[in-house]
Design a protein around this motif. Structure first.
Motif, mmCIF file in Angstrom:
data_model
loop_
_atom_site.group_PDB
_atom_site.id
_atom_site.type_symbol
_atom_site.label_atom_id
_atom_site.label_comp_id
_atom_site.label_asym_id
_atom_site.label_seq_id
_atom_site.Cartn_x
_atom_site.Cartn_y
_atom_site.Cartn_z
ATOM 1 N N VAL A 114 8.096 10.309 11.043
ATOM 2 C CA VAL A 114 7.042 10.457 12.049
ATOM 3 C C VAL A 114 6.200 11.706 11.808
ATOM 4 C CG1 VAL A 114 6.603 10.858 14.502
ATOM 5 C CG2 VAL A 114 8.279 9.165 13.807
ATOM 6 N N LYS A 115 6.882 12.823 11.534
ATOM 7 C CA LYS A 115 6.198 14.113 11.502
ATOM 8 C C LYS A 115 5.543 14.384 10.157
ATOM 9 C CE LYS A 115 8.096 18.376 11.933
ATOM 10 N NZ LYS A 115 9.124 19.350 12.317
ATOM 11 N N THR A 116 6.289 14.153 9.082
ATOM 12 C CA THR A 116 5.776 14.523 7.761
ATOM 13 C C THR A 116 4.898 13.418 7.166
ATOM 14 O OG1 THR A 116 7.777 15.794 7.416
ATOM 15 C CG2 THR A 116 6.449 15.346 5.476
ATOM 16 N N TYR A 117 5.347 12.169 7.282
ATOM 17 C CA TYR A 117 4.588 11.076 6.667
ATOM 18 C C TYR A 117 3.748 10.317 7.680
ATOM 19 C CZ TYR A 117 7.345 12.320 2.684
ATOM 20 O OH TYR A 117 7.905 13.037 1.664
ATOM 21 N N GLN A 128 13.897 21.872 6.124
ATOM 22 C CA GLN A 128 13.719 20.723 7.023
ATOM 23 C C GLN A 128 12.843 21.087 8.216
ATOM 24 O OE1 GLN A 128 14.460 17.930 5.963
ATOM 25 N NE2 GLN A 128 15.950 18.431 4.386
ATOM 26 N N ILE A 129 13.059 22.266 8.779
ATOM 27 C CA ILE A 129 12.341 22.584 10.025
ATOM 28 C C ILE A 129 10.865 22.890 9.773
ATOM 29 C CG2 ILE A 129 13.149 25.016 9.994
ATOM 30 C CD1 ILE A 129 13.168 24.723 13.149
ATOM 31 N N TYR A 130 10.575 23.594 8.679
ATOM 32 C CA TYR A 130 9.173 23.919 8.383
ATOM 33 C C TYR A 130 8.657 23.095 7.206
ATOM 34 C CZ TYR A 130 10.195 27.927 11.349
ATOM 35 O OH TYR A 130 10.574 28.731 12.406
ATOM 36 N N ARG A 131 9.108 21.860 7.127
ATOM 37 C CA ARG A 131 8.693 20.952 6.064
ATOM 38 C C ARG A 131 7.175 20.771 6.107
ATOM 39 N NH1 ARG A 131 10.827 16.100 3.394
ATOM 40 N NH2 ARG A 131 12.914 16.770 3.877
ATOM 41 N N GLN A 132 6.549 20.879 4.951
ATOM 42 C CA GLN A 132 5.085 20.758 4.901
ATOM 43 C C GLN A 132 4.662 19.313 4.699
ATOM 44 O OE1 GLN A 132 3.018 23.830 2.548
ATOM 45 N NE2 GLN A 132 5.052 24.556 1.991
ATOM 46 N N PHE A 133 3.398 19.032 5.027
ATOM 47 C CA PHE A 133 2.849 17.723 4.690
ATOM 48 C C PHE A 133 2.782 17.625 3.175
ATOM 49 C CE2 PHE A 133 1.001 18.389 8.925
ATOM 50 C CZ PHE A 133 1.443 17.228 9.527
ATOM 51 N N PRO A 134 2.843 16.393 2.635
ATOM 52 C CA PRO A 134 2.708 16.267 1.185
ATOM 53 C C PRO A 134 1.356 16.835 0.732
ATOM 54 C CG PRO A 134 3.236 14.142 2.232
ATOM 55 C CD PRO A 134 2.999 15.107 3.320
ATOM 56 N N GLY A 135 1.351 17.376 -0.485
ATOM 57 C CA GLY A 135 0.151 18.032 -1.012
ATOM 58 C C GLY A 135 -1.161 17.279 -0.808
ATOM 59 N N PRO A 136 -1.199 15.976 -1.120
ATOM 60 C CA PRO A 136 -2.472 15.255 -1.007
ATOM 61 C C PRO A 136 -2.928 15.020 0.440
ATOM 62 C CG PRO A 136 -0.983 14.160 -2.542
ATOM 63 C CD PRO A 136 -0.183 15.176 -1.802
ATOM 64 N N ALA A 173 6.253 4.686 2.254
ATOM 65 C CA ALA A 173 5.377 3.524 2.059
ATOM 66 C C ALA A 173 6.073 2.236 2.501
ATOM 67 C CB ALA A 173 4.956 3.433 0.588
ATOM 68 N N LEU A 174 7.373 2.146 2.227
ATOM 69 C CA LEU A 174 8.120 0.940 2.604
ATOM 70 C C LEU A 174 8.262 0.838 4.124
ATOM 71 C CD1 LEU A 174 10.897 0.872 -0.150
ATOM 72 C CD2 LEU A 174 8.793 -0.470 -0.038
ATOM 73 N N VAL A 175 8.591 1.943 4.761
ATOM 74 C CA VAL A 175 8.708 1.937 6.219
ATOM 75 C C VAL A 175 7.355 1.583 6.843
ATOM 76 C CG1 VAL A 175 9.059 3.428 8.246
ATOM 77 C CG2 VAL A 175 10.703 3.465 6.374
ATOM 78 N N ALA A 176 6.292 2.106 6.269
ATOM 79 C CA ALA A 176 4.952 1.810 6.796
ATOM 80 C C ALA A 176 4.625 0.325 6.681
ATOM 81 C CB ALA A 176 3.907 2.643 6.051
ATOM 82 N N TRP A 179 0.826 -1.205 0.000
ATOM 83 C CA TRP A 179 0.000 0.000 0.000
ATOM 84 C C TRP A 179 0.866 1.263 0.000
ATOM 85 C CZ3 TRP A 179 -4.557 -0.792 -1.478
ATOM 86 C CH2 TRP A 179 -5.401 -1.744 -0.947
ATOM 87 N N ALA A 180 0.377 2.272 -0.679
ATOM 88 C CA ALA A 180 0.965 3.613 -0.568
ATOM 89 C C ALA A 180 -0.174 4.620 -0.622
ATOM 90 C CB ALA A 180 1.947 3.865 -1.700
ATOM 91 N N TYR A 181 0.022 5.740 -0.011
ATOM 92 C CA TYR A 181 -0.971 6.812 -0.049
ATOM 93 C C TYR A 181 -0.417 7.960 -0.878
ATOM 94 C CZ TYR A 181 -3.746 4.545 3.548
ATOM 95 O OH TYR A 181 -4.531 3.667 4.237
ATOM 96 N N ASP A 182 -1.308 8.601 -1.614
ATOM 97 C CA ASP A 182 -0.904 9.706 -2.468
ATOM 98 C C ASP A 182 -0.161 10.749 -1.619
ATOM 99 O OD1 ASP A 182 -0.609 11.126 -4.752
ATOM 100 O OD2 ASP A 182 -2.623 11.988 -4.743
ATOM 101 N N GLY A 183 1.005 11.142 -2.062
ATOM 102 C CA GLY A 183 1.808 12.121 -1.323
ATOM 103 C C GLY A 183 2.980 11.483 -0.595
ATOM 104 N N GLU A 184 2.893 10.171 -0.362
ATOM 105 C CA GLU A 184 4.000 9.497 0.321
ATOM 106 C C GLU A 184 5.177 9.301 -0.627
ATOM 107 O OE1 GLU A 184 1.703 6.755 3.653
ATOM 108 O OE2 GLU A 184 2.471 5.798 1.846
ATOM 109 N N THR A 185 6.381 9.323 -0.070
ATOM 110 C CA THR A 185 7.538 8.878 -0.840
ATOM 111 C C THR A 185 7.522 7.353 -0.837
ATOM 112 O OG1 THR A 185 8.901 8.879 1.142
ATOM 113 C CG2 THR A 185 8.962 10.865 -0.215
#
Lengths: 120, 474
Positions: free
Chosen positions: B143-146, B41-49, A53-56, A43-49
Motif C-alpha cells: 500500500v505505502k511503497t508501491y 522497513q520504517i523509512y522505506r523509500q519509494f522506488p527510484g522511478p 505488479a502481480l498484486v496490482a 502491466w508493470a511500472y518502472d520501479g515496481e517489484t
C-alpha cells in the motif's frame, strides 16, 4: 471507497479489469511496460517489484507447494518468508517481492521446487 | 582481502544513525543493505522511478526518513553505500561474504555494526498459508511503497500499535476494513493508549490514526483474534472470536464468520539475530525484546571485539531507541578507531545515553500491552501446517515430542521444521512458544534453530562467480 481512486485501464492493451493501483496521493509512477506472466501480458511500472505488479493485476497465487500441492501467495512482502517465489527468466525460487520488473520479463508460476529452464 | 575501517550491515534508522556519527568524526564507513536505497522497513523509500509530486500528501514517516538521510548526506564523502547487497554470512568475527547482482565476494572490517532490524512474528492458525493472508508489514509495503491494494475487503488481526497503522493505511487506500482484532484487552481506553504510544515515539501519529478509523466506523475489537482462514485456492472468509483476558485462549463459542479477500496479521516483531549469531556474539533470551538477542554493554558492544549490535535486530524497541543506539555505537566505533579522544566520545555519547534511558522508562507499558500470550498456541490444530517452507504439520511436531525431542534442534532433525528456504525465521518463534508450553521448559532450555550460512539464498553459480569488487561502480 476511501480517499483515493482506481487508476484507469486502457482497453485493448494488456488489460486487467481490476487494476489495484492507487493514483494521486503525492506520488507518480515511472514508465509503464509489460511483463509476461504464464504467457499472459501484465502491466508493470518502472520501479515496481514483480510482486507489486502481480498484486496490482489481481493475481494472488504464485505457486503450489512440493508436498501437499497447496496454493501459496504473498505473505511477508519483505524477502524473509520465501513464499512468493516463482520461475523468473527460467530460474526457479526467485523471490518476486525482491526482484524489479523490467520490460518483457518472463515470470511463471512454480510447481513444487521448480525446474531450471536455463543453464545455470 | 578488502578491509574497510567500519562496515554497517543494514541501513535502517539504527544503521544510518551509526554511520552518520562515525563519519562525522572522520571514520570511513561502508553501509550494506538489501534494498536499493537506505531507510529500512520504517523509512522505506519509494522506488527510484517513482516521483514525489506532493510531499504534503505523504505520511509523516516520509519526512522523518528524509531528514535522517539528509543528515547522512552531509558526511557523504566518507560514506560508501552498497545497495541491493545481501550478506550471506560472517566468519572469524568481522569477515563477511556478500552477494550482489549475481556475484559474491568477501569483505573484512576492522569494526562492524550489525543493524539488521526485525521481522514479523507469525502465529500459525488453520488456513494461514492461503493466498490472501498477509503480514501487516507486507500489506504496508504494497500500500505505502508501491501504492497497490492487496485486497478489496480486509480483516486485520494481531496485537500492538502496528495494527492501528496498517488498518488506517488500508482504509485510506480504499480497502474496506471490516474490523480490527486486537488480542490484548488493555486496562485503559484506546484514547489513553494512543497517547502513551505517541509519547513513546513509536507511533507519533497514533491519535490521528485512531480518529481516522473511528470516523470511518471501523470497529476496533479488543480481546478478539482470528481463529481460522477459509478458502480453497485463495482466502474467501475468516472465522474470528473472543480470547480470554489473561492467556488469550480462543473461546470457540464466540466464533463469527466474515467474507473477506484479505486477512492482515501482525503479532509483533522478532529480532533478525542471524548475523550476530554467525559473527560469534554471545546471545541471551529476552522475552520483552522479542527473543534471542546479542548481549551488549552500554556502548552497544557485543561479546566479539569490534562488533556492535544496534536497533531492532538487537532487541525490538522501535525506531527512536534504534536511533539512539546507532549513534552510541557510531561514536564508540570512532573512539575505538582513535579518530576521536575518549573525552570527546564521552561528551558526545552522554546525550544519547540519557535519551535512551528515558525511552526505556516508558516502554514497559508497551510490553505489557502486546506481550504474546500462550493461548494463541491453541489456534493451530494437529493438521495445521506450522512450518510453511517444509509443510510440517503440528501433529508431526507433537510426534517429535512423543519420541523424546526436548529442544528445537531435536524437533528440527525429527520433522524438518525450520529446514526450508526461510531457515526457520517464520516458524521458530511460534514453535518456541508452543514447545515451552507443551514441555514446560524455558526458552533457554529449548535452545534455538541455529542460523547457518548462507542466511540468504544464493545459487552455486553466484558462489562460483566470486571475487567481485564491491563499491567500484558506486
Amino acid at each position: 471507497m476511501g480517499d483515493e481512486n482506481h487508476s484507469g485501464d486502457t482497453p485493448g492493451s494488456p488489460s486487467h479489469s481490476l487494476d489495484q493501483r492507487l493514483t494521486g496521493g503525492g506520488v507518480e509512477r515511472g514508465s509503464r511496460f509489460e511483463i509476461v506472466v504464464d504467457g499472459r501480458a501484465v502491466w508493470a511500472y518502472d520501479g515496481e517489484t514483480v510482486a507489486a505488479a502481480l498484486v496490482a493485476s489481481g493475481l494472488r497465487t504464485v505457486r503450489t507447494t512440493a508436498v501437499t500441492a497447496e496454493p501459496r501467495g504473498f505473505f511477508c512482502g519483505m524477502g524473509a518468508c520465501f513464499e512468493c517465489v516463482m520461475i523468473v527468466e527460467g530460474i526457479p525460487n526467485i523471490r518476486t517481492c525482491q526482484i524489479r520488473a523490467r520490460p518483457g520479463l518472463r515470470v511463471e508460476s512454480q510447481v513444487g521446487y521448480g525446474r531450471w529452464k536455463v543453464t545455470p | 582481502m578488502n578491509t574497510r575501517p567500519l562496515i554497517v550491515v543494514g541501513g535502517g534508522p539504527a544503521g544510518i544513525a551509526a554511520a552518520t556519527e562515525a563519519a562525522t568524526f572522520g571514520l570511513n564507513v561502508t553501509i550494506l543493505d538489501e534494498a536499493p536505497t537506505l531507510g529500512g522497513q520504517i523509512y522505506r523509500q519509494f522506488p527510484g522511478p517513482f516521483r514525489v509530486t506532493d510531499k504534503a500528501a505523504l505520511e509523516k514517516e516520509f519526512e522523518r526518513g528524509a531528514s535522517l538521510r539528509a543528515e547522512l548526506s552531509g558526511v557523504s564523502s566518507r560514506v560508501e553505500v552498497l545497495g541491493e547487497t545481501s550478506v550471506l554470512g560472517i566468519w572469524n568475527g568481522r569477515e563477511l561474504r556478500w552477494s550482489r547482482n549475481g556475484v559474491t565476494g568477501t569483505l573484512e572490517a576492522s569494526q562492524m555494526i550489525i543493524s539488521t532490524g526485525a521481522r514479523e512474528r507469525s502465529i500459525p492458525f488453520p488456513g494461514w498459508t492461503l493466498p490472501g493472508v498477509m503480514t501487516a508489514g507486507g500489506a504496508q509495503i504494497f500500500v505505502k511503497t508501491y501504492r497497490v491494494r492487496p485486497g478489496n475487503k480486509a480483516l486485520v488481526a494481531g496485537t500492538g500499535p502496528l495494527l492501528l497503522v496498517v488498518s488506517n493505511q488500508l482504509r485510506k487506500a480504499g480497502v474496506e476494513v471490516t474490523a480490527v482484532l486486537e488480542a490484548a484487552k488493555p486496562r485503559f481506553s484506546l484514547d489513553r493508549l494512543t497517547k502513551v504510544w505517541g509519547e513513546w515515539g513509536l507511533l507519533n501519529d497514533a491519535w490521528t490514526y485512531w480518529r481516522g478509523l473511528r470516523s470511518a466506523g471501523i470497529p476496533y475489537l479488543f480481546g478478539h483474534t482470528v481463529f481460522e482462514a477459509h478458502g480453497t485456492d485463495r482466502l474467501q472468509a475468516v472465522t474470528f472470536g473472543k480470547v480470554d483476558l489473561e492467556h488469550w485462549r480462543p473461546d470457540r463459542t464466540t466464533a463469527k464468520r466474515v467474507d473477506v479477500d484479505l486477512l492482515v496479521v501482525g503479532f509483533g516483531l522478532v529480532p533478525n539475530a542471524e548475523l550476530t549469531s554467525l559473527a560469534g556474539c554471545r546471545h541471551e533470551y529476552v522475552n520483552e525484546l522479542g527473543g534471542w538477542v546479542p548481549t551488549r554493554d552500554e556502548h552497544m558492544r557485543t561479546s566479539v571485539p569490534g562488533v556492535f549490535a544496534v536497533g531492532d535486530g538487537a532487541g525490538v524497541a522501535g525506531a527512536l531507541v534504534a536511533l539512539e543506539e546507532g549513534r552510541i555505537a557510531g561514536i564508540t566505533a570512532a573512539e575505538q578507531a582513535a579518530v576521536i579522544s575518549v573525552k570527546q566520545a564521552n561528551r558526545r555519547r552522554a546525550v544519547h545515553l540519557r535519551r535512551l534511558a528515558s525511552l526505556q522508562r516508558v516502554r514497559g507499558v508497551l510490553d505489557e500491552v502486546s506481550r504474546i500470550r500462550v493461548g494463541l498456541s491453541e489456534l493451530a490444530r494437529p493438521d495445521t501446517i506450522v512450518c510453511r517452507c517444509e509443510e510440517v504439520r503440528l501433529s508431526t511436531v507433537q510426534a517429535a515430542i512423543e519420541q523424546g525431542a526436548r529442544t528445537l534442534q531435536a524437533v528440527k532433525l525429527f520433522s524438518r521444521l525450520g529446514m526450508g528456504a526461510c531457515q526457520g525465521r517464520t516458524c521458530e518463534p511460534a514453535m518456541r512458544a508452543h514447545l515451552c508450553h507443551a514441555l514446560g521448559r524455558t526458552a533457554e532450555e529449548l535452545e534455538r534453530i541455529y542460523p547457518q550460512p548462507p542466511v540468504k539464498q544464493v545459487t552455486l553459480g553466484e558462489l562460483v562467480r566470486s571475487g567481485g569488487q564491491l563499491g567500484v561502480q558506486s
